[in-house]
Structures are given as structure tokens and as C-alpha cells.
Design a protein around this motif. Structure first.
Motif, PDB file in Angstrom:
ATOM      1  N   PHE A  10       2.542  -2.105   6.958  1.00 50.78           N
ATOM      2  CA  PHE A  10       2.909  -1.553   5.654  1.00 50.78           C
ATOM      3  C   PHE A  10       2.541  -0.079   5.621  1.00 50.78           C
ATOM      4  O   PHE A  10       1.807   0.417   6.486  1.00 50.78           O
ATOM      5  N   GLU A  39      -0.996  -9.127   3.906  1.00 54.78           N
ATOM      6  CA  GLU A  39      -0.569  -8.587   5.203  1.00 54.78           C
ATOM      7  C   GLU A  39      -0.755  -9.620   6.318  1.00 54.78           C
ATOM      8  O   GLU A  39       0.102  -9.777   7.185  1.00 54.78           O
ATOM      9  N   LYS A  84      -1.899   1.763  -1.669  1.00 53.57           N
ATOM     10  CA  LYS A  84      -0.577   2.363  -1.846  1.00 53.57           C
ATOM     11  C   LYS A  84      -0.569   3.408  -2.959  1.00 53.57           C
ATOM     12  O   LYS A  84       0.488   3.818  -3.430  1.00 53.57           O
TER      13      LYS A  84
END
Length: 531
Positions: free
Chosen positions: A284, A21, A328
């Protein structure tokens, strides 16, 4: 290369998600610092209910990305925790008092709704204070920003004028995403009625973008009179997706992550941000925490765990560990996950010192502690502590330490302060969640014979026998065909159910060494009805 150069080189290729990231921001500004002189990270919170672990999780993960960026770049950063406290109260939360009083203020900005707890200026002020205490307790480096304060101070006025200038473009983005009946009433602008104080969801007509003037029907008053009113300096707010985009523009946000449930919002807000003449932030989408039933955690429902609950039964590092792993992937968040998170945190922490730099950068504890790990080891697992407390019953902290000295020669709160804290967590967890479920069963005849054999073997051990010595005895008995266990795990299950009152348990050699051979023999005698 210096240590710092080595770390930076490794971080540039690390597959740990915070570094992946952070590298997005390096690409965003390849020439160094942006014009404003810093990189701005933002997290958002809607104070329509009490903050929960999901809120903490977002700030924690954003902080991890921020720290990763610091390892890659010398460009200064800021982290803003933004409270959308000018939003209208849409419904009364299930987990707060004085619901009838709140119902009388539906539709008003949250900063104009009285505090149902009776201790702050408004409901939003109460929730904002809880949020800040929530974040301060963990030591986050952030700046709190209130939407109400920024709107009313005029800090968003130029961005609001730009929304009016680009009104048609914004409508072109939003209308195709709405149902037909919603299209007829949708407006990016939510004027606040000067008479009722309610945040209105009504169509508006732009009269003068530079002056900030719009015309609308005030449906909150009898007759629904037509009103011409400025939207500047707190007289209106923006619809959610437009508000998010305007905030990115006005504050200059470079990075903001969001839950998977907001993917569509991110998409539309990014389009609006571009229509306003700015670049959307990097970020994200993470998966949501779920409660024990697999339902999304909600501020208004108050389901799932609170931060206070987790910190009662486990240290904050264990929560950070749980939040770091697999962002995630949807994960259930309930009391049962705490012991494993505690032990896995310590397992990864114990491995860190002997790992290569590349492995360290992918180790969760590196990101939890920003590469500055505290000193100290843990001589027993949290799971073993829970089992010890389970057989001791209503134990005190001092009594637990006395048992630990059977296992660890220098066991004391001074030598192991983090273990001392874990004892407190174990006592609380056992009291509230384990003790009510424990139920020892009587052994079957073959199990009783095996337990008697274990007792005999323990009685023959020397005083300096190790946990491994005990474990070897346990294994040998389980494998002895004379006792009729089809598999070794059947013997372990019998030990757990008859001695500990649970279906799962620790490595028995370690447990017996910790509990003490004499105490373990007394426990076996009790189970066999010999005491």
C-alpha cells in the motif's frame, strides 16, 4: 478456544491497518506457503544520501505487517532491506562533507564513489553501514541485500536476460509515460562504461538476449564510440522502474509498501513485472513525512529529523507510535511533535491491559511491541516532567528525582527505569528547545491578586494535601468573579505565562504537587516580587 485461537480469530476481522495488509497475503496464497516456502517482505533504500526517519518508518511499518501476518499464518517469512547502491550518483547531497570531491564522480555507481567521510570503501558502503546500524539499534529482524553484490555475482543475470527478451513489451509500457524528448533517449538498460565507469543513460539495441549482449554509444568518452557489451554480472544496471520490477521477479517479493510519491512507479513497475512473467507484490502507499515547513523530507537535503535527534529527545517507542498512527495521512516531523507522541504512547499503553481483545489489536502499542508489552507504569507525564525541568532550570537527574519524591512515594530509578530514561530526554529537550523560548511575564494587577490568593490557599493546606485538593483551589480562584477572569482558561494562561514562561502548560494541581507546595509558593513570591 485457546488464547492463540482467540487472537487469530480477532485478527482475521481486525480493522487495524497491519492486519488489513496481512490479510492481502492470505488471499495471495490461499493454499498456504508459496513454492519458495516463505513470504518475502522487502523494503528499499537508495544510498545517495544518509538514511533518515522515513527509511526507518518504512522498515518499521513493514515489520508491523509481517508481525500481523505471523498472527494469522504459520507460513515462514523473511524481510529483505535492499540497497540500490549501484545507482549512479546524480547530484552531490547538501548534508555531507567534501562535496567538490564527490562532484568529480558524478554518474558513477554509488559503490564506486569515494566515501566523503573517509571511513568506508565507498559512499554507498558508508550509507549502507549507517542504514544497518540504524536498523540494528531498533532490533529489526531483516536481511541486508546490496544491489551491487547481487548484480556482480550474477544473481540477477537470468532476470536481466528476461528483460532483454521482453524488451519491446517493456518499452511499450514505459514510452507512453515519458515526454517526447525523453522517449528519444530512454532505455530500460543502463550500461556501465568500461572506460569511464559511468552509468550511461543512452538508447541501447538488443543484440542477443540469451548472451545478454547490447549495442550502444558510450557518450562518456571522447567521440562517443559505439560499443557492444554484455549487461550481465555487473556490467549494467536497470532504469529505476524496470529495476524495481526485475528485483521483485528475481527475489520473489510478495509485499512491499511505498510512499505516495511513488504511486506511478508502483503502477508501471507492476506492469513490467507482469510482462516479465511474474505477479507484482502486495502493498500500500503511505503518505510522506514532512518537515516543519511542510516540505517532503529528503536524504540529500537532510531536512526533517534524524533518528539520532528523535532518540535524544524521546524514546524509540514514541517514534514507533508516531509512525504507526494514520499511515495514509501526511504528518509533519519536527521537534515539537515529540512530547505529545511520548505521552500518547503511554496513554495507549496504560489502556491496553483493560481492553477487550478486539480493542487491543487496534491499539498502536500492540503493533509496536508485537503484543508483548513491557511491564511498568509512568506516574507522571512527559509534559509534566518538561514543566518541572522548566522551572528548575539547570537541573541534574538526581535533583529531578528528589522533586518526584514529593509526588510519588516510591520514586526511584530502580522502581521506574523508563521514567529515569524519560528524565534524560526531558533534560535534553528542555536544554535545547524549551529553555531558549521561556520568558516569564509580569502579572497584571488582577492576576497578581489571584496569585496572592493562590499562595495564601497553598499556605493553609495540610502536608498531606493531594493534587486534586490543589486543583480544586486553582479552579475556585479562576471562577471567582473578584479576580475578573472572563473565562477559566484566561486564569490558566496567566499561570502558565507568569510562573512557567510558556503559553501552554500542565494541570496545575499535578504540577504544584510535583514541584512541592513550598517550592511553588517560592515561585509565586518571585513572580510577585516578594523574594
Amino acid at each position: 478456544m485457546t488464547v492463540s485461537d482467540t487472537l487469530r480469530a480477532a485478527a482475521l476481522s481486525s480493522k487495524a491497518w497491519p492486519y488489513e495488509e496481512a490479510r492481502k497475503l492470505l488471499k495471495r496464497y490461499p493454499d498456504g506457503a508459496p513454492g519458495k516456502g516463505h513470504i518475502l517482505f522487502e523494503t528499499g533504500y537508495g544510498p545517495s544520501g544518509l538514511p533518515h526517519i522515513g527509511t526507518f518508518n518504512e522498515v518499521l511499518r513493514t515489520t508491523m505487517v509481517r508481525n500481523a501476518f505471523h498472527a494469522l499464518s504459520d507460513v515462514p517469512t523473511r524481510l529483505v532491506a535492499f540497497s540500490d547502491d549501484m545507482d549512479g550518483l546524480r547530484k552531490v547531497p547538501d548534508n555531507v562533507p567534501n562535496g567538490a570531491m564527490l562532484a568529480e564522480h558524478l554518474g558513477k555507481p554509488l559503490t564506486q564513489v569515494p566515501d566523503p567521510f573517509g571511513c568506508h570503501e565507498s559512499f554507498a558502503h558508508h550509507n549502507n553501514a549507517t542504514l544497518r546500524e540504524f536498523l540494528d539499534r531498533y532490533g529489526f529482524d531483516y536481511e541486508f541485500v546490496s544491489a551491487t553484490e547481487r548484480y556482480q555475482a550474477g544473481a540477477f543475470d537470468e532476470a536481466l536476460r528476461q528483460v532483454l527478451r521482453r524488451y519491446s513489451a517493456i518499452m511499450d509500457i514505459m514510452l507512453p509515460t515519458l515526454r517526447k524528448e525523453r522517449q528519444a533517449t530512454y532505455s530500460p538498460i543502463l550500461p556501465i562504461s568500461a572506460k569511464s565507469g559511468i552509468v550511461l543513460q543512452v538508447p541501447v539495441e538488443v543484440i542477443d538476449a540469451e548472451a545478454g549482449l547490447v549495442r550502444f554509444q558510450d557518450t562518456s568518452v571522447p567521440g562517443g564510440e559505439m560499443v557492444e557489451q554484455s549487461i550481465l554480472s555487473g556490467a549494467a544496471k536497470l532504469q529505476w522502474k524496470v529495476d524495481w520490477a526485475m528485483r521483485w521477479v528475481a527475489l520473489g517479493v510478495d509485499y512491499e509498501m511505498a510512499g505516495k510519491d511513488l504511486i506511478d512507479s508502483v503502477t508501471q513497475s507492476s506492469k513490467i513485472c507482469r510482462a516479465l512473467g511474474a505477479r507484482p507484490p502486495e502493498g500500500f502507499n503511505y503518505e510522506m513525512f514532512l518537515d516543519e515547513k511542510g516540505e517532503k523530507i529528503s536524504k540529500s537535503k537532510g531536512n526533517g529529523l534524524s533518528l539520532d535527534q528523535w532518540l535524544t529527545y524521546g524514546p524509540q517507542e514514541s517514534l514507533a507510535f508516531y509512525a504507526y498512527r494514520e499511515p495514509k495521512k501526511a504528518k509533519q516531523l519536527h521537534m515539537g511533535v515529540i512530547p505529545r507522541a511520548v505521552d500518547e504512547y503511554w496513554q495507549f499503553r496504560g489502556n491496553y491491559a483493560n481492553q477487550a481483545v478486539e480493542q487491543q489489536l487496534g491499539n498502536p502499542v500492540h503493533h509496536i511491541h508485537d503484543g508483548k508489552l513491557p511491564q511498568g507504569t509512568l506516574p507522571v507525564t512527559f509534559g509534566l516532567l518538561l514543566n518541572l525541568v522548566g522551572v528548575m532550570g539547570d537541573a541534574t537527574r538526581d535533583q529531578v528525582w528528589s522533586y518526584l519524591r514529593n509526588y510519588v512515594a516510591d520514586a526511584s530509578p530502580e522502581a521506574y527505569p523508563e521514567l529515569d530514561a524519560l528524565i534524560g530526554h526531558a533534560l535534553a529537550y528542555h536544554r535545547d528547545f524549551v529553555a531558549p523560548t521561556l520568558k516569564r511575564r509580569a502579572p497584571e494587577p488582577n492576576e497578581a491578586a489571584a496569585l496572592q490568593k493562590l499562595d495564601d490557599e497553598l499556605g493553609a493546606l495540610s502536608a498531606d494535601a493531594s493534587a486534586e485538593d490543589v486543583q480544586n483551589i486553582v479552579y475556585a480562584i479562576g471562577k471567582d468573579e473578584a479576580f475578573g477572569f472572563a473565562e477559566l482558561r484566561d486564569w490558566f494562561k496567566a499561570l502558565y505565562q507568569t510562573l512557567l514562561g510558556a503559553d501552554q502548560g500542565p494541570r496545575m494541581g499535578s504540577f504544584i504537587a510535583l514541584y512541592g507546595i513550598d517550592n511553588s509558593r517560592k515561585l509565586i513570591a518571585k513572580v510577585l516580587g516578594q523574594s
